[in-house]
Design a protein around this motif. Sequence first.
Motif, PDB file in Angstrom:
ATOM      1  N   ARG A  24       0.838  -1.187   0.000  1.00 13.44           N
ATOM      2  CA  ARG A  24       0.000   0.000   0.000  1.00 13.44           C
ATOM      3  C   ARG A  24       0.873   1.238   0.000  1.00 13.44           C
ATOM      4  O   ARG A  24       2.010   1.204   0.487  1.00 13.44           O
ATOM      5  N   ASP A  25       0.341   2.305  -0.541  1.00 12.62           N
ATOM      6  CA  ASP A  25       0.998   3.600  -0.531  1.00 12.62           C
ATOM      7  C   ASP A  25      -0.014   4.585   0.041  1.00 12.62           C
ATOM      8  O   ASP A  25      -0.908   5.054  -0.674  1.00 12.62           O
ATOM      9  N   ASN A  26       0.109   4.889   1.322  1.00 14.62           N
ATOM     10  CA  ASN A  26      -0.878   5.748   1.974  1.00 14.62           C
ATOM     11  C   ASN A  26      -0.837   7.174   1.434  1.00 14.62           C
ATOM     12  O   ASN A  26      -1.855   7.873   1.451  1.00 14.62           O
ATOM     13  N   ALA A  27       0.303   7.590   0.935  1.00 17.20           N
ATOM     14  CA  ALA A  27       0.400   8.930   0.359  1.00 17.20           C
ATOM     15  C   ALA A  27      -0.447   9.043  -0.909  1.00 17.20           C
ATOM     16  O   ALA A  27      -0.933  10.122  -1.244  1.00 17.20           O
ATOM     17  N   LYS A  28      -0.623   7.909  -1.595  1.00 16.07           N
ATOM     18  CA  LYS A  28      -1.422   7.891  -2.828  1.00 16.07           C
ATOM     19  C   LYS A  28      -2.812   7.311  -2.601  1.00 16.07           C
ATOM     20  O   LYS A  28      -3.581   7.156  -3.544  1.00 16.07           O
ATOM     21  N   ASN A  29      -3.113   6.951  -1.349  1.00 17.84           N
ATOM     22  CA  ASN A  29      -4.409   6.338  -1.034  1.00 17.84           C
ATOM     23  C   ASN A  29      -4.686   5.131  -1.922  1.00 17.84           C
ATOM     24  O   ASN A  29      -5.804   4.947  -2.429  1.00 17.84           O
ATOM     25  N   THR A  30      -3.695   4.309  -2.107  1.00 17.26           N
ATOM     26  CA  THR A  30      -3.823   3.183  -3.024  1.00 17.26           C
ATOM     27  C   THR A  30      -3.207   1.924  -2.432  1.00 17.26           C
ATOM     28  O   THR A  30      -2.133   1.977  -1.834  1.00 17.26           O
ATOM     29  N   GLY A  31      -3.905   0.827  -2.603  1.00 20.03           N
ATOM     30  CA  GLY A  31      -3.390  -0.490  -2.269  1.00 20.03           C
ATOM     31  C   GLY A  31      -3.097  -1.260  -3.544  1.00 20.03           C
ATOM     32  O   GLY A  31      -3.663  -0.967  -4.606  1.00 20.03           O
ATOM     33  N   TYR A  32      -2.225  -2.254  -3.432  1.00 22.65           N
ATOM     34  CA  TYR A  32      -1.808  -3.014  -4.616  1.00 22.65           C
ATOM     35  C   TYR A  32      -1.778  -4.507  -4.302  1.00 22.65           C
ATOM     36  O   TYR A  32      -1.578  -4.918  -3.155  1.00 22.65           O
ATOM     37  N   LEU A  33      -1.937  -5.287  -5.337  1.00 22.86           N
ATOM     38  CA  LEU A  33      -1.723  -6.723  -5.251  1.00 22.86           C
ATOM     39  C   LEU A  33      -0.909  -7.131  -6.472  1.00 22.86           C
ATOM     40  O   LEU A  33      -1.429  -7.124  -7.595  1.00 22.86           O
ATOM     41  N   GLN A  34       0.360  -7.430  -6.254  1.00 16.00           N
ATOM     42  CA  GLN A  34       1.220  -7.914  -7.328  1.00 16.00           C
ATOM     43  C   GLN A  34       1.067  -9.422  -7.404  1.00 16.00           C
ATOM     44  O   GLN A  34       1.304 -10.121  -6.417  1.00 16.00           O
ATOM     45  N   MET A  35       0.680  -9.907  -8.574  1.00 13.89           N
ATOM     46  CA  MET A  35       0.423 -11.335  -8.744  1.00 13.89           C
ATOM     47  C   MET A  35       1.398 -11.886  -9.781  1.00 13.89           C
ATOM     48  O   MET A  35       1.369 -11.467 -10.947  1.00 13.89           O
ATOM     49  N   ASN A  36       2.253 -12.785  -9.340  1.00 20.63           N
ATOM     50  CA  ASN A  36       3.233 -13.420 -10.223  1.00 20.63           C
ATOM     51  C   ASN A  36       2.944 -14.912 -10.334  1.00 20.63           C
ATOM     52  O   ASN A  36       2.215 -15.476  -9.522  1.00 20.63           O
ATOM     53  N   SER A  37       3.543 -15.527 -11.329  1.00 16.01           N
ATOM     54  CA  SER A  37       3.390 -16.974 -11.540  1.00 16.01           C
ATOM     55  C   SER A  37       1.920 -17.379 -11.509  1.00 16.01           C
ATOM     56  O   SER A  37       1.529 -18.336 -10.831  1.00 16.01           O
ATOM     57  N   LEU A  38       1.109 -16.651 -12.242  1.00 15.27           N
ATOM     58  CA  LEU A  38      -0.330 -16.895 -12.222  1.00 15.27           C
ATOM     59  C   LEU A  38      -0.677 -18.267 -12.792  1.00 15.27           C
ATOM     60  O   LEU A  38      -0.016 -18.760 -13.709  1.00 15.27           O
ATOM     61  N   ARG A  39      -1.726 -18.832 -12.229  1.00 21.32           N
ATOM     62  CA  ARG A  39      -2.206 -20.160 -12.606  1.00 21.32           C
ATOM     63  C   ARG A  39      -3.664 -20.062 -13.039  1.00 21.32           C
ATOM     64  O   ARG A  39      -4.372 -19.148 -12.612  1.00 21.32           O
ATOM     65  N   PRO A  40      -4.126 -21.000 -13.837  1.00 17.70           N
ATOM     66  CA  PRO A  40      -5.541 -20.971 -14.237  1.00 17.70           C
ATOM     67  C   PRO A  40      -6.488 -20.946 -13.042  1.00 17.70           C
ATOM     68  O   PRO A  40      -7.551 -20.313 -13.114  1.00 17.70           O
ATOM     69  N   GLU A  41      -6.116 -21.581 -11.952  1.00 23.20           N
ATOM     70  CA  GLU A  41      -6.983 -21.598 -10.768  1.00 23.20           C
ATOM     71  C   GLU A  41      -7.044 -20.251 -10.055  1.00 23.20           C
ATOM     72  O   GLU A  41      -7.846 -20.087  -9.134  1.00 23.20           O
ATOM     73  N   ASP A  42      -6.232 -19.296 -10.479  1.00 17.49           N
ATOM     74  CA  ASP A  42      -6.323 -17.935  -9.932  1.00 17.49           C
ATOM     75  C   ASP A  42      -7.420 -17.123 -10.626  1.00 17.49           C
ATOM     76  O   ASP A  42      -7.711 -15.995 -10.218  1.00 17.49           O
ATOM     77  N   THR A  43      -8.016 -17.681 -11.667  1.00 18.53           N
ATOM     78  CA  THR A  43      -9.071 -16.979 -12.385  1.00 18.53           C
ATOM     79  C   THR A  43     -10.255 -16.700 -11.473  1.00 18.53           C
ATOM     80  O   THR A  43     -10.794 -17.608 -10.835  1.00 18.53           O
ATOM     81  N   ALA A  44     -10.633 -15.427 -11.381  1.00 19.87           N
ATOM     82  CA  ALA A  44     -11.721 -15.009 -10.492  1.00 19.87           C
ATOM     83  C   ALA A  44     -11.936 -13.510 -10.657  1.00 19.87           C
ATOM     84  O   ALA A  44     -11.131 -12.823 -11.290  1.00 19.87           O
TER      85      ALA A  44
END
Length: 122
Positions: free
Chosen positions: A71-91
């Motif tokens: 998260r970057d509170n100065a930008k009021n933004t949260g993040y989710l970095q997703m690597n090595s994605l798999r088909p079961e991550d589909t959602a």
Amino acid sequence: VQLQASGGGLVQAGGSLRLSCAASGRAFRNYSVAWFRQAPGKQREFVAHIYWGGGASHYADAVKGRFTISRDNAKNTGYLQMNSLRPEDTAVYYCAAQLGGDYRLPEKYGYWGQGTQVTVSS
């Protein structure tokens, strides 16, 4: 606080995406932020959580070592970095904010973004 999630898309297995959760309204820095996901026909499930100060974070076993929440509170933004994605991550991925409570339970979150679709092809 109002939340808006973005950054989803279609990616091949093994690829990466970064989701963003832009917040507006009340002091974002006071809230813990989490990501949940919901696949068709399944219940919404916990993915990752980070405390208001950006220190300790938690992950579901299924994504540990592949996803990183920040998260970057100065930008009021949260993040989710997703690597090595798999088909079961589909959602559909949702960001959520809370002031306290069991971070794994969606019913403990009072604020939700609209969701962003992530599709991982094999």
